[in-house]
Design a protein around this motif. Structure first.
Motif, short mmCIF file in Angstrom:
data_model
loop_
_atom_site.label_atom_id
_atom_site.label_comp_id
_atom_site.label_asym_id
_atom_site.label_seq_id
_atom_site.Cartn_x
_atom_site.Cartn_y
_atom_site.Cartn_z
N ASP A 170 1.06 -0.96 0.00
CA ASP A 170 0.24 -0.46 0.39
C ASP A 170 0.87 1.43 0.29
O ASP A 170 2.10 1.44 0.34
CB ASP A 170 -0.98 0.03 1.32
CG ASP A 170 -0.63 0.12 2.30
OD1 ASP A 170 1.07 1.09 2.54
OD2 ASP A 170 -0.71 -0.73 3.32
N ILE A 171 0.04 2.67 -0.22
CA ILE A 171 1.18 3.28 -0.18
C ILE A 171 0.29 4.68 1.12
O ILE A 171 -0.84 4.32 1.10
CB ILE A 171 0.77 3.87 -1.47
CG1 ILE A 171 1.22 3.43 -2.50
CG2 ILE A 171 1.42 5.40 -1.36
CD1 ILE A 171 0.94 4.53 -3.71
N SER A 172 1.09 5.06 1.73
CA SER A 172 0.97 6.20 2.74
C SER A 172 1.73 7.58 2.82
O SER A 172 2.07 7.43 1.69
CB SER A 172 1.80 5.50 3.81
OG SER A 172 3.05 4.76 3.86
N ASN A 173 0.60 8.48 2.98
CA ASN A 173 1.23 9.64 3.15
C ASN A 173 0.84 10.54 3.83
O ASN A 173 0.51 10.50 4.74
CB ASN A 173 -0.17 10.43 2.26
CG ASN A 173 0.74 11.86 1.59
OD1 ASN A 173 1.87 12.36 2.08
ND2 ASN A 173 -0.34 12.52 1.31
N ASP A 174 2.43 11.29 4.19
CA ASP A 174 2.69 12.45 5.10
C ASP A 174 2.87 13.41 4.93
O ASP A 174 3.74 14.14 4.61
CB ASP A 174 3.92 11.60 6.06
CG ASP A 174 3.95 12.21 7.44
OD1 ASP A 174 4.06 13.59 7.66
OD2 ASP A 174 5.40 11.86 8.21
N PRO A 175 1.66 14.31 4.92
CA PRO A 175 1.21 16.01 4.45
C PRO A 175 2.56 16.63 5.04
O PRO A 175 2.99 17.53 4.39
CB PRO A 175 -0.46 15.94 4.62
CG PRO A 175 -0.42 14.83 5.10
CD PRO A 175 0.07 13.75 5.62
N LYS A 176 3.04 16.41 6.99
CA LYS A 176 3.52 17.03 7.79
C LYS A 176 5.46 16.80 7.24
O LYS A 176 5.10 18.08 6.48
CB LYS A 176 3.47 17.19 8.86
CG LYS A 176 2.32 17.14 9.91
CD LYS A 176 2.46 16.61 11.07
CE LYS A 176 1.33 16.87 12.30
NZ LYS A 176 0.89 16.30 13.12
#
Length: 192
Positions: A116-122
């Motif tokens: 899967d793909i995760s996103n850390d906007p910070k």
């Protein structure tokens, strides 16, 4: 009225053909096969499951973990698939067999690989997360997390990985277990 009866028979024959070809299957897999191979017949075929259960063509079990229905052919269903299977067009048979085979391969792969793909906007980053699982007990064998600068790049990495996961995992495991990476480096040097 005769057309409705013929449609019902055709739907039952097709459903039984699928089970005869692949063995017992969860409802979601059967539905996905039909959506890919015979989309316009989906509601007709899936709408006759109750009728096929009543007529003892198929049997239904529940998956203990998910509660999903799993269907298997009974003797009458096997006879129907055998006797009337020739009524399923050669094109539809071919599409169904190709689609079903690919779906079952994908499902088997997904049981042993989570990607899967995760996103850390910070941090303004994306990560491709890969886990290789032991199919017998679900334990994690190997876990990787790879940085990707954009979502598009993460999706490209995921798609590339999922196109040949067994090659990639074999390569990685050999690096740790067989000193394979030294051999690769040596071959690379020789080819320069």
């Amino acid at each position: 009225m005769e057309t409705d009866t013929n449609d019902r028979v055709d739907a039952c024959v097709y459903f039984c053909f699928i089970l005869d070809s692949f063995g017992e299957l969860p409802e979601s897999v059967i539905g996905e096969i039909i959506m890919c191979a015979a989309q316009s017949d989906y509601f007709e075929v899936m709408g006759n499951i109750g009728f096929m259960l009543d007529k003892k063509l198929i049997e239904e079990k529940k998956d203990p973990k998910s509660g999903e229905s799993i269907y298997a052919l009974l003797d009458e269903g096997k006879r129907l698939a055998s006797d009337l299977g020739s009524h399923v067009s050669p094109f539809l048979k071919e599409e169904t067999l190709e689609t079903g085979t690919e779906l079952l391969k994908r499902n088997k792969r997904e049981r042993s690989i989570k990607c899967d793909i995760s996103n850390d906007p910070k941090k303004k980053r994306y990560d491709l997360n890969i886990k290789f699982l032991n199919e017998l007990n679900g334990d994690t064998i190997l876990e990787m997390k790879m940085y990707a600068p954009t979502k598009k790049k993460a999706e490209e990495m995921r798609d590339r990985f999922l196109s040949k996961p067994s090659f990639i995992i074999t390569r990685i495991m050999n690096m740790f277990l067989k000193d394979d990476f030294f051999m690769y480096d040596k071959l690379t040097e020789e080819n320069k």
